[in-house]
Design a protein around this motif. Structure first.
Motif, PDB file in Angstrom:
ATOM      1  N   VAL A  28      20.294 -38.261 -29.507  1.00  0.00           N
ATOM      2  CA  VAL A  28      20.342 -38.217 -30.889  1.00  0.00           C
ATOM      3  C   VAL A  28      21.275 -39.356 -31.158  1.00  0.00           C
ATOM      4  CG1 VAL A  28      21.576 -37.128 -33.031  1.00  0.00           C
ATOM      5  CG2 VAL A  28      19.814 -35.783 -31.427  1.00  0.00           C
ATOM      6  N   ALA A  29      22.506 -39.362 -30.594  1.00  0.00           N
ATOM      7  CA  ALA A  29      23.493 -40.355 -30.971  1.00  0.00           C
ATOM      8  C   ALA A  29      22.749 -41.932 -30.607  1.00  0.00           C
ATOM      9  CB  ALA A  29      24.711 -40.066 -30.206  1.00  0.00           C
ATOM     10  N   GLN A  30      22.171 -41.865 -29.559  1.00  0.00           N
ATOM     11  CA  GLN A  30      21.454 -43.304 -29.180  1.00  0.00           C
ATOM     12  C   GLN A  30      20.470 -43.519 -30.220  1.00  0.00           C
ATOM     13  OE1 GLN A  30      19.950 -43.035 -25.164  1.00  0.00           O
ATOM     14  NE2 GLN A  30      18.512 -44.469 -25.687  1.00  0.00           N
ATOM     15  N   ALA A  31      19.623 -42.776 -30.847  1.00  0.00           N
ATOM     16  CA  ALA A  31      18.598 -43.122 -31.635  1.00  0.00           C
ATOM     17  C   ALA A  31      19.275 -43.493 -32.960  1.00  0.00           C
ATOM     18  CB  ALA A  31      17.851 -41.961 -31.821  1.00  0.00           C
ATOM     19  N   GLU A  32      20.434 -42.869 -33.300  1.00  0.00           N
ATOM     20  CA  GLU A  32      20.904 -43.406 -34.596  1.00  0.00           C
ATOM     21  C   GLU A  32      21.730 -44.446 -34.399  1.00  0.00           C
ATOM     22  OE1 GLU A  32      23.246 -39.785 -35.190  1.00  0.00           O
ATOM     23  OE2 GLU A  32      21.716 -38.826 -36.611  1.00  0.00           O
ATOM     24  N   ARG A  33      22.221 -44.833 -33.324  1.00  0.00           N
ATOM     25  CA  ARG A  33      22.651 -46.267 -33.115  1.00  0.00           C
ATOM     26  C   ARG A  33      21.812 -47.195 -33.220  1.00  0.00           C
ATOM     27  NH1 ARG A  33      26.119 -43.938 -29.307  1.00  0.00           N
ATOM     28  NH2 ARG A  33      24.604 -44.740 -27.558  1.00  0.00           N
ATOM     29  N   ALA A  34      20.639 -47.054 -32.673  1.00  0.00           N
ATOM     30  CA  ALA A  34      19.660 -48.097 -32.339  1.00  0.00           C
ATOM     31  C   ALA A  34      19.142 -48.343 -33.961  1.00  0.00           C
ATOM     32  CB  ALA A  34      18.552 -47.794 -31.523  1.00  0.00           C
ATOM     33  N   VAL A  35      18.983 -47.382 -34.593  1.00  0.00           N
ATOM     34  CA  VAL A  35      18.451 -47.672 -36.150  1.00  0.00           C
ATOM     35  C   VAL A  35      19.544 -48.391 -36.952  1.00  0.00           C
ATOM     36  CG1 VAL A  35      17.776 -46.567 -38.232  1.00  0.00           C
ATOM     37  CG2 VAL A  35      16.961 -45.766 -36.062  1.00  0.00           C
TER      38      VAL A  35
END
Lengths: 509, 390
Positions: free
Chosen positions: B371-378
Motif C-alpha cells: 500500500v505504501a509503495q503504491a501511494e508513493r508511486a502515485v
C-alpha cells in the motif's frame, strides 16, 4: 491583538521530504493570538503534512517551530498538546456509548483517591462550555448527538486539555449550512477568549466568512498570506490553482422537450414501514439538469437508490420509453443510467483493485469489458487508458490500485466510467464532495458536457452554489417529499437554504 | 445523516490480480511466504527443544525421509485432496464467504457417490465420470443449503456450515450402517460395496515410466492428479478471466459497490456456495476411485479443516495453493518416521499451524508495504511540482 508582533505559533522554513517527494518546501506560517487563520490549498498542496508537523505527528526535515517565541521540538502529539496545541480531526474520534463528559475526560481523567472525579470534570466542562459558548451538555450520550454537537464535543475535548491553539481539519465537510453557522458562532467565541484557530478548508466562501487571515499553499509551498478582508473567493481560488478558474455557471439552455426520466408516485418505505420517500413525481428532460436540494437525510439517498433499483419502492420509473420499475439494478444501468454515487469509496470503487478493474465495475457485462462470458482484459485496459486521458485522471498508470489516487482523481475515473457506453441519464450525488478545486472545475465541465450531449442529469448536492450554478430546474426535498420547484436564475443560496428548511411554505410545488 | 465515511475495505486474504510484470511487486509477493516459513521454523524449533529434541537432527531426518522417491510420490498423492479442499475454501474467500463445511460436504459426497457408483453398470470412462458428477452434485447441494439459509434467512454461513458438518457426519454414519453397507467376512468395518473395475481410476505409473522414473514397489501415482490440475486451471480461468469471476471478486472486495454495480448479491452467494460445494465434493474421490474403492467407517477425515489452512497459505491463488498443499503433505509425510528417534509425529501439526499463523501476519505486513509503495508511486507521478532533488 494586544502586544502583537510575536505570534503564538510560528513555523519557518519547514521542509518535509518523503521518498521521492517533497510534501512541504520552505513553508512559513505565523498565527497570531486570538485569530482565526485559514490554511487553504488543493488536495496534495501540503496542508495535511504541515498540520501533522505542527501537531507532532511528523517531524520536519528542516525548519523551526516556535510557540510564544520559544523554539520547540515535537516528537509526538503529546508534546504538542503540552505546548497548548490541539487538533480536531475531520473524522470524529468519539465513543458513541459514552457520555459527553466521559468522552471529554477519556485519557486525561481527573481522579480523587483513585476514583474518577466526576464533579470536578463536570465543573470544568461546564465552565469551558459556557466561556466559549459551546453549549454542550456533559451528561448527554454521544450516540444521541448530531454531527454539529459531536464536533463541539471534539473541540471541547481539545480545550479541556489546555489547548490555546486549535487545528480544525476540514471542519465543515460534514456539516449542513445551519450547523456551519453554529460552528462559526463557536469559533467567534473562542477567538474572543484569545484562542487561536487554524482552519483548514477548501470551501473558500466559508474561509472568508470566518477567517481573519488566510495562508495559501500550492504544490507544497506557501504562496502568500493575506488578510481575509482584502480578497475575494475568486482571487483566493486563483492563488490556489495558480491560474484563472471557471465557475459552475451554465448559461445557454440545452433543455429539449423530450422527457427522458419520468418518475411517478415513487414511494420508499424504511423497514419500520415509514415512508422516507413519499409520492415523488419528477421529470428530467434530455439536455436538462434537475438539481435536488435538501438538508441531508430528507430522502435524497433513498430516492437515488430507488431509481437505481438498490432499494425497494412502489410507483413508476420510466427511462425513455422503457418501464424500469420491475427491473434489477444491472438491467436499469444497462438501459442507460450512469451513476456517480455519493460515497465513492463505499459504492463506486474497489479500492484495492487496479484502475482498469474499476473501469469494469458496473459495466462487467458490456463492451468493451466483456466478450461473451469472459472479461475482455485488453478492451477494458484500452478503454481505461482512454478515460485516464480524456478525463485527466492523474495517475502513473492503470495498474495502480484505486486507493492510491486522490479523491478528485478517483472521482474523475468514476465519472469517466459512468459516462461510457452512452448513458441517457446521469444520476450524480454530491459529485464534487471531497475533491479539490481543480478537480471540482473538471467535474462541473463534465456535467455540463453531458447536458450539452443531450443527457438527462439528476444532480443531488449539498453545495448550494453548485446546485444553482449547474441546474436548469431546482426541486427541494423535505421529509421525503418534493415541496418546491424553483428557477435557479432567480434563486440565491439564501432563498434556497430557507426553502430547504421548509421556511418558504409548502405551496410552491 | 449519512456522511462521507472513509470506510476502509478490509481486503480478503487473496493475491492481487496478476498484472504487468513488476519486480518490486514480485519481491513483495515472495517475501511473505519466505518470512512466514522462517518464523514457522523458529516456532517449531522452540517446540522441539522444549520437548527435548535437537531440531537439527529432526529436520535432517525429515529431509532425508521426505525426499525419497516413495515419499515424494506419497506426498503428491496426499496433496491432491488437500488441493481440492483448499480450492473449495478459497473460492468462497474470494467473495468473502467462509465455507467451513468442506468436511461434511465431501464426506456425504463420497458416501453417496460410492453407493451410486457401485449400484450402476456403465462402460469405463462414463462410469468414472458418473461417480465424479454424483459427488459434485451432492457436495454442491449440501453447501447450497448454507447458501440458501444465508440469503433467505440471513444465517451466517460460518455457523451453518459447521453445523451441517455435524449433521453430515451423523447422516453418513447412519446411512452407511443401515442402507448402504455391505457385510465383509472377517472384518468389523462397515463399508459400501466395492466399485466395479469400470469405475476405478487408472494410475499414472505408465506416465512415470515414460519419463524414466520407476515407482517403488507398492507405491503408485494416483490418477486424480489429472482431475485436480484440470480443476485448478478452470478455477483460475473462471475467477480471474470470467464475468462471473469478476462479480465474485468485486463482491468480496466491496459488497456495496458490487450491488451498486448491478451484481445480484443473493444469487452470487448461492451460486458460489454451490460451486464451492461441488469442488468440495471431489475431495474424497482420490481415495474412493484410486485406493479404497468404497466408503467405509475408516474413510479419511479432517481434510476439510486442513484445507482452510492450505487456502490461507496459498492466498487464494491456484498456483499458490498447489505449493501450499504440497508443503503440507510433505511435512506430514516426512515426519511419519520421527517416532523411531523418539520425536512425536505430531510435530508436523505444530509446523503446519505455525506456518498458517505466521503467514497471516506476514501477508498483512507485506500488504501494508505494498500500500505504501503504491501511494508513493502515485505521489511521485502526479506531483511533479513537488518532485525532487536527492
Amino acid at each position: 491583538m494586544t502586544d502583537d508582533v510575536e505570534p503564538v505559533v510560528r513555523l519557518e522554513g519547514i521542509t518535509k521530504r518523503f521518498p521521492g517527494v517533497v510534501a512541504n518546501r520552505d513553508v512559513a506560517l505565523a498565527v497570531q493570538r486570538g485569530e482565526v487563520h485559514a490554511v487553504v490549498g488543493e488536495n496534495g498542496a501540503g496542508k495535511s503534512t504541515l498540520m501533522k508537523i505542527l501537531y507532532g505527528m511528523q517531524r520536519p526535515d528542516e525548519g523551526s517551530i516556535s510557540v510564544d517565541g520559544q523554539p520547540v521540538r515535537f516528537s509526538n502529539p503529546g508534546d504538542a498538546i503540552a505546548a497548548g496545541i490541539g487538533m480536531v480531526h475531520q473524522h470524529f474520534m468519539l465513543a458513541d456509548n459514552l457520555t459527553v463528559l466521559e468522552n471529554v475526560v477519556l485519557g486525561a481523567e481527573p481522579t480523587r483517591r483513585g476514583m474518577l472525579d466526576v464533579g470536578a470534570a463536570r465543573a470544568k466542562i461546564l465552565d469551558l462550555s459556557g466561556r466559549y459558548g459551546l453549549g454542550v451538555d456533559p451528561d448527554a450520550l454521544v450516540e444521541d448527538l448530531g454531527v454539529g454537537d459531536r464536533q463541539r464535543v471534539e473541540i471541547l475535548k481539545v480545550l479541556y486539555r489546555g489547548a490555546r491553539v486549535l487545528i480544525l481539519d476540514e471542519p465543515t465537510a460534514v456539516l449542513v449550512p445551519q450547523e456551519v453557522d453554529e460552528l462559526f458562532a463557536s469559533l467567534t467565541g473562542l477567538r474572543a477568549e484569545g484562542v487561536s484557530v487554524i482552519f483548514i478548508s477548501h470551501k473558500l466562501d466559508e474561509v472568508l466568512r470566518v477567517a481573519d487571515s488566510v495562508t495559501v499553499l500550492r504544490q507544497g509551498t506557501t504562496v502568500t498570506t493575506v488578510a481575509a478582508a482584502s480578497v475575494t473567493a475568486r482571487q483566493l481560488a486563483e492563488l490556489m490553482v495558480g491560474s484563472a478558474l471557471p465557475t459552475p455557471e451554465t448559461r445557454e439552455s440545452t433543455v429539449t422537450d423530450v422527457v427522458e426520466l419520468d418518475v411517478q408516485g415513487l414511494t420508499v418505505r424504511n423497514p419500520a414501514g415509514r415512508a422516507v420517500v413519499e409520492d415523488v413525481t419528477l421529470r428530467v428532460r434530455r439536455g436538462e439538469v434537475v438539481g435536488i436540494a435538501g438538508v441531508e437525510g430528507n430522502g435524497q439517498v433513498e430516492l437515488v437508490e430507488a431509481l437505481l433499483g438498490l432499494r425497494a419502492s412502489t410507483g413508476v420509473v420510466r427511462l425513455g420509453d422503457r418501464d424500469l420499475s420491475a427491473l434489477s439494478t444491472r438491467e436499469r444501468r444497462e438501459s442507460g443510467i450512469g451513476y456517480v454515487p455519493e460515497d465513492r469509496h463505499r459504492q463506486g470503487l474497489l479500492l484495492s483493485a487496479p484502475l482498469w478493474e474499476n473501469r469494469i465495475l458496473g459495466h462487467q457485462r458490456r463492451k468493451p469489458n466483456a466478450k461473451g462470458p469472459w472479461i475482455d482484459r485488453r478492451g477494458a485496459r484500452a478503454d481505461t487508458e482512454r478515460i485516464v486521458r480524456e478525463y485527466g485522471v492523474r495517475t502513473p498508470g492503470i495498474d495502480v490500485p484505486a486507493f492510491a489516487l486522490s479523491g478528485g482523481n478517483q472521482q474523475k475515473l468514476v465519472i469517466g466510467r459512468e459516462m461510457s457506453d452512452s448513458p441517457s441519464l446521469l444520476v450524480a450525488s454530491h459529485p464534487t464532495r471531497g475533491v479539490d478545486v481543480g478537480a471540482q472545475a473538471a467535474v462541473w465541465d463534465h456535467i455540463r458536457a453531458a447536458r450539452r450531449d443531450g443527457l438527462a442529469v439528476l444532480l443531488v448536492s449539498a453545495d448550494l452554489e453548485e446546485l444553482i450554478g449547474l441546474s436548469d430546474t431546482l426541486v427541494v426535498m423535505l421529509r421525503g417529499r418534493l415541496v418546491a420547484t424553483l428557477d435557479p436564475a432567480t434563486t440565491t443560496p439564501e432563498s434556497l437554504g430557507s426553502a430547504m428548511t421548509g421556511a418558504a411554505g409548502e405551496g410552491a410545488a | 445523516m449519512s456522511l462521507l465515511t472513509e470506510e476502509r475495505q478490509e481486503p480478503v486474504p487473496v493475491a492481487p490480480t496478476p498484472s504487468r510484470f513488476d519486480p518490486r511487486r514480485l519481491l513483495l509477493a515472495v517475501a511473505a511466504p519466505l518470512l512466514a516459513a522462517l518464523v514457522a521454523l523458529a516456532v517449531s524449533s522452540v517446540a522441539l527443544i522444549a520437548s527435548g529434541s535437537n531440531p537439527f537432527t529432526v529436520y535432517a531426518r525429515m529431509l532425508s525421509e521426505g525426499t525419497t522417491l516413495r515419499s515424494l510420490l506419497i506426498t503428491v498423492n496426499n496433496a491432491v485432496p488437500l488441493y481440492l479442499s483448499a480450492l473449495a475454501v478459497a473460492l468462497g474467500f474470494r467473495m468473502g464467504l467462509f465455507n467451513i463445511g468442506v468436511q461434511g460436504q465431501y464426506q456425504l459426497a463420497a458416501l453417496l457417490a460410492a453407493a451410486a457408483g457401485a449400484a450402476v453398470t456403465l462402460p469405463g470412462p462414463l462410469h468414472i465420470a458418473f461417480v465424479i458428477v454424483v459427488a459434485m452434485a451432492v457436495g454442491a447441494l449440501w453447501a447450497g443449503v448454507a447458501g440458501v439459509l444465508k440469503t433467505a434467512r440471513g444465517v451466517s454461513e460460518v455457523i451453518s456450515t459447521i453445523m451441517l458438518n455435524v449433521i453430515a457426519g451423523g447422516l453418513a454414519a447412519y446411512l452407511l450402517t443401515t442402507y448402504l453397507q455391505e457385510r465383509v467376512e472377517g472384518s468389523n468395518n462397515s463399508r459400501t460395496p466395492l466399485l466395479p473395475e469400470s469405475a476405478r481410476l487408472p494410475d499414472l505409473d505408465g506416465l512415470l515410466l515414460a519419463v524414466g522414473i520407476e515407482p517403488p514397489q507398492g507405491t503408485r501415482l494416483g490418477g486424480f492428479l489429472v482431475v485436480a490440475i484440470v480443476v485448478g486451471v478452470l478455477y483460475a480461468l473462471v475467477v480471474s478471466r470470467s464475468r462471473f469471476g469478476f462479480e465474485l471478486r468485486a463482491t468480496g472486495l466491496n459488497p456495496s459497490a458490487a450491488v451498486a454495480a448491478g451484481v445480484d448479491a443473493k444469487r452470487m452467494t448461492v451460486v458460489t456456495m454451490l460451486l464451492s460445494g461441488a469442488i468440495a465434493g471431489m475431495v474424497g474421490l482420490p481415495q474412493l476411485l484410486g485406493q479404497s474403492y468404497s466408503y467405509g467407517l475408516d474413510f479419511q477425515t479432517g481434510l476439510g479443516f486442513t484445507g482452510i489452512g492450505v487456502a490461507l497459505l496459498g492466498r487464494g491463488s491456484p498456483v499458490g495453493i498447489a505449493f501450499a498443499a504440497l508443503l503440507f503433505a510433505f511435512l506430514e509425510r516426512s515426519s511419519a518416521t520421527l517416532q523411531r528417534i523418539d520425536v512425536p509425529t505430531e510435530i508436523y501439526v505444530i509446523m503446519q499451524g505455525s506456518i498458517v499463523l505466521s503467514v497471516v501476519v506476514a501477508y498483512e505486513a507485506v500488504r501494508r508495504a505494498g500500500v505504501a509503495q503504491a501511494e508513493r508511486a502515485v505521489r511521485r507521478a502526479t506531483e511533479p511540482g513537488a518532485a525532487v532533488d536527492a
